[in-house]
Design an enzyme around this catalytic site. Sequence first.
Site, PDB file in Angstrom:
ATOM      1  N   HIS A 201      49.776  66.654  29.865  1.00 21.60           N
ATOM      2  CA  HIS A 201      48.502  67.333  30.106  1.00 21.60           C
ATOM      3  C   HIS A 201      47.313  66.458  29.743  1.00 21.60           C
ATOM      4  O   HIS A 201      46.215  66.644  30.250  1.00 21.60           O
ATOM      5  CB  HIS A 201      48.484  68.694  29.410  1.00 21.60           C
ATOM      6  CG  HIS A 201      49.308  69.686  30.165  1.00 21.60           C
ATOM      7  ND1 HIS A 201      50.563  70.041  29.787  1.00 21.60           N
ATOM      8  CD2 HIS A 201      49.058  70.321  31.335  1.00 21.60           C
ATOM      9  CE1 HIS A 201      51.058  70.881  30.678  1.00 21.60           C
ATOM     10  NE2 HIS A 201      50.168  71.062  31.623  1.00 21.60           N
ATOM     11  N   GLU A 444      58.429  76.999  38.819  1.00 23.88           N
ATOM     12  CA  GLU A 444      58.484  75.733  38.083  1.00 23.88           C
ATOM     13  C   GLU A 444      59.696  75.652  37.155  1.00 23.88           C
ATOM     14  O   GLU A 444      59.845  74.695  36.416  1.00 23.88           O
ATOM     15  CB  GLU A 444      57.180  75.492  37.319  1.00 23.88           C
ATOM     16  CG  GLU A 444      56.722  76.622  36.427  1.00 23.88           C
ATOM     17  CD  GLU A 444      55.369  76.331  35.768  1.00 23.88           C
ATOM     18  OE1 GLU A 444      54.898  75.186  35.790  1.00 23.88           O
ATOM     19  OE2 GLU A 444      54.785  77.283  35.216  1.00 23.88           O
ATOM     20  N   ASN A 467      55.415  69.701  38.333  1.00 28.38           N
ATOM     21  CA  ASN A 467      55.407  68.931  37.075  1.00 28.38           C
ATOM     22  C   ASN A 467      56.523  69.434  36.163  1.00 28.38           C
ATOM     23  O   ASN A 467      57.268  68.666  35.566  1.00 28.38           O
ATOM     24  CB  ASN A 467      54.077  69.080  36.341  1.00 28.38           C
ATOM     25  CG  ASN A 467      52.911  68.612  37.175  1.00 28.38           C
ATOM     26  OD1 ASN A 467      53.112  67.860  38.112  1.00 28.38           O
ATOM     27  ND2 ASN A 467      51.716  69.071  36.845  1.00 28.38           N
ATOM     28  N   ASP A 468      56.588  70.753  36.061  1.00 25.95           N
ATOM     29  CA  ASP A 468      57.635  71.329  35.215  1.00 25.95           C
ATOM     30  C   ASP A 468      58.961  71.435  35.955  1.00 25.95           C
ATOM     31  O   ASP A 468      60.018  71.257  35.356  1.00 25.95           O
ATOM     32  CB  ASP A 468      57.207  72.709  34.710  1.00 25.95           C
ATOM     33  CG  ASP A 468      56.279  72.580  33.521  1.00 25.95           C
ATOM     34  OD1 ASP A 468      56.611  71.816  32.604  1.00 25.95           O
ATOM     35  OD2 ASP A 468      55.212  73.215  33.523  1.00 25.95           O
ATOM     36  N   CYS A 515      51.132  73.217  43.194  1.00 27.73           N
ATOM     37  CA  CYS A 515      49.988  72.802  42.381  1.00 27.73           C
ATOM     38  C   CYS A 515      50.396  71.748  41.358  1.00 27.73           C
ATOM     39  O   CYS A 515      49.631  71.414  40.460  1.00 27.73           O
ATOM     40  CB  CYS A 515      49.314  74.001  41.726  1.00 27.73           C
ATOM     41  SG  CYS A 515      50.418  74.998  40.743  1.00 27.73           S
TER      42      CYS A 515
END
Length: 594
Positions: A201, A444, A467-468, A515
Amino acid sequence: MTDPSHEGLKEIEIKGIPGSPGVAVGPVLLVKTEEERLVERTISEEDIPREIARFEEALINTRHQVHEIQQKVSNAIGQESASIFDAHLLVVDDRSFVEEVIRGLGTQRRNVEAVLTAVADRYADALSAIEDDYLRERAADVRDVTRRILRNLSGRSSTLLTQLDKPYIVVSNDLAPSDTATLNKEKVMGFGTDLGSPTSHTAIMARALAIPAVVGLHDVSVRVSTGDMVLIDGNKGLFVIHPTHERLAHYGKVQEIRQGVETRLKGLKDQPAITKDGYQVTLSANIELPGDMDAVIQNGAVGVGLFRTEYLYLSSKQQLPTEEDQYNAYTEVARRLGDAPAIIRTLDLGGDKFLSHLKTPAELNPFMGWRAIRFCLAQPDIFKTQLRAVLRASTYENIKLMYPMVSNVEEVVHANEFLEEAKNELRQRGQPFNDNMEVGVMIEVPSAAITANLIAPHVDFFSLGTNDLVQYTMAVDRVNERVAYLYEPTHPAIIRLIKNTIDVGHEHGIWVGICGEMAANPLMAPLLMGLGLDEFSMSPSAIPLVKEAVRSVMFHEAEELARHVLVSESAPKVLELCRKLLERVAPEILELIS
Ligand code: PEP
Ligand code: MG
């Protein structure tokens, strides 16, 4: 670019991981992240009241923490043991100690950390010199509690990064996302960290702020000192200490070319993201704070596909943002978008984002722990405050709600029950909201991607959080630079999960977006489009290049690419197929990103 190379000093190149694009050249500011990051500075007379206020606040927090520790110890092993902390409280409450530090600020003109350390050392040394066991032990107490005060001061030392006297390149072992969130963009030209990966992050925040960053540099923080001249290349993940004249001249030229292309891309701002044969997708933006809206609009996003609301919480350090604070933030975003959608994601704390004042217990595996929706479902007060704020803002009908890190259908049902409760509370208050606000979930977690068909009937849209999804599918900690090589969004497992989610969404008549950072990679755009994705949401600054990629292909080429990818057996092969297509249709994009 002026020439800041240091004649005579040997150039050292360190390879890291690209964190946020862009190139910066400038002096290093080394920021320690250890508990007692003692940054010594001289201060001016006007700074003294602020330093006193920081000190008083750290004392209050320290007192509070020591009381809490006492309470815990007393409950666990009895009052008598807890009383040893009385000595810590005595130090914090010792007016002569406190006043000596405050006086020292005026006489020494150094920051409170430096003065406090000097005063505490003197006290502790004097006590240990006395021939008395009891008093000698008190010396340890002084040192112990001083460390705690310093730690509390350093909790606020991110404000240091907002108050720099001149532009620096910040170098640190690691930066917390909340540190990055409070960086002063005017004064921080870029940063390099030992730890981190592109989807940490901290890196995401740097991209949102458009600050060049290189992460995963292993030991850079012990190889540089404050004042060293460095060049960072956030596109290639390079960190160069004492860059030579030749290196700087080369970068000067590259920057010129890049700026030319960027100017051309700005011309695309009001153009749709449409393929050469007329297939259109939506490009929206990820934001962390309402202040990012300027960049959203400047880059021509068609809405906000992800508002990471936890940054509202992280940037309000002392307490949680109130319903009113949140309502104001959400309406500001919605208002600036006109009719375009604004997807508000509910609080995603945990993982690599923590709020110290919530005092959540430390966990061995925070990314797999009490994070996001799991935390919210267990904290109804916090969750419902946010839901009421979003609902109230939903009188702007472009607002949609999204739950993060859903791993099963029960969580969605449970969250929707809280949403109904929040609606009833607003009805009782007589406050308006949009009863038909769309509610979606992030896909995710692999279990959610695999069982998307069970979740779809309960929601209005899906947004793939790659991302996850990559982290959990590949069992690769997204912030661990040692295993970053395994973090492959093009792995066939990920492609299949994405494909399943899109197909299931469409079968159920709901739209599917993405996203995660994969959306920001122009190489991936044709593939994701060919897989059937409806919406791409990314850092605002990534939009022009992705739009250019979409506008350079024919939709049937994208579909053909997807068909080949779905039968490819490895991540590099998938990447190669994506690269080949872009090489053919938009070679200049490839030039810019490699
Ligand atoms: C994701 O996981 O892809 C995502 C967009 O959420 P975050 O990066 O905030 O975890
Ligand atoms: Mg996520």
